[in-house]
Design a protein around this motif. Structure first.
Motif, short mmCIF file in Angstrom:
data_model
loop_
_atom_site.label_atom_id
_atom_site.label_comp_id
_atom_site.label_asym_id
_atom_site.label_seq_id
_atom_site.Cartn_x
_atom_site.Cartn_y
_atom_site.Cartn_z
N ARG A 15 39.49 36.88 41.53
CA ARG A 15 40.85 37.16 41.05
C ARG A 15 41.88 36.35 41.83
O ARG A 15 42.85 35.85 41.26
N ALA A 16 41.68 36.22 43.14
CA ALA A 16 42.61 35.44 43.95
C ALA A 16 42.58 33.97 43.56
O ALA A 16 43.63 33.33 43.42
N VAL A 17 41.39 33.42 43.36
CA VAL A 17 41.29 32.01 42.96
C VAL A 17 41.89 31.81 41.58
O VAL A 17 42.62 30.84 41.34
N ALA A 18 41.61 32.71 40.66
CA ALA A 18 42.19 32.61 39.31
C ALA A 18 43.71 32.73 39.38
O ALA A 18 44.43 32.03 38.66
N GLY A 19 44.21 33.60 40.25
CA GLY A 19 45.65 33.74 40.42
C GLY A 19 46.29 32.48 40.96
O GLY A 19 47.34 32.05 40.48
N ALA A 20 45.65 31.87 41.95
CA ALA A 20 46.16 30.62 42.51
C ALA A 20 46.18 29.53 41.43
O ALA A 20 47.14 28.77 41.33
N ALA A 65 44.94 30.54 47.44
CA ALA A 65 44.12 31.72 47.65
C ALA A 65 43.54 31.71 49.06
O ALA A 65 43.19 30.66 49.58
N THR A 66 43.45 32.88 49.64
CA THR A 66 42.82 33.06 50.95
C THR A 66 41.69 34.05 50.77
O THR A 66 41.89 35.14 50.22
N ARG A 123 43.72 37.25 48.88
CA ARG A 123 45.15 37.23 48.58
C ARG A 123 45.63 35.83 48.27
O ARG A 123 44.94 34.85 48.53
N LEU A 124 46.83 35.78 47.73
CA LEU A 124 47.55 34.53 47.61
C LEU A 124 48.50 34.46 48.79
O LEU A 124 49.00 35.49 49.26
#
Length: 114
Positions: free
Chosen positions: A52-57, A69-70, A81-82
């Motif tokens: 989800r973090a990678v997709a968000g980034a 993304a972290t 997280r972002l």
């Protein structure tokens, strides 16, 4: 490096001026526009799952909004997280675009998601 040290010293010189006061005010205003009362211009957007973090980034980047993304091992598993960084150079419109992009990811408050 010597160049980095010189740049840091020059930045410190600016902080003690009227220009520095204005930059600090603009930074505080931008942070408060996005996350009222947050104590840092670096804002973690907790998303939990690494995918989800990678997709968000990726979704932010598609809108030309950086928010890397972290994920583990930098953060604990389940706390991905972002990392959003606000600056004094951002315009109000850019902050609003970031807020809209985060809302599209289900982020209603920094650090809290739906």
């Amino acid at each position: 490096t010597p160049a980095d040290a010189a740049a840091a010293l020059a930045a410190l010189d600016v902080l003690g001026t009227v220009e520095g006061d204005l930059l600090i005010y603009r930074l505080r205003t931008n942070v408060d526009r996005l996350a009222p009362g947050h104590d840092s211009p670096i804002l973690p957007v907790l998303l939990g799952d690494e995918r989800r973090a990678v997709a968000g980034a990726d979704a932010l980047l598609e809108r030309r909004v950086p928010g890397p993304a972290t994920s583990p091992p930098t953060v604990a598993p389940g706390t991905c997280r972002l990392r959003v960084a606000v600056s004094a150079a951002h315009t109000g419109e850019q902050i609003d675009l970031l807020r809209e992009a985060l809302a599209d990811l289900g982020v209603t408050d920094l650090g809290v998601t739906e």
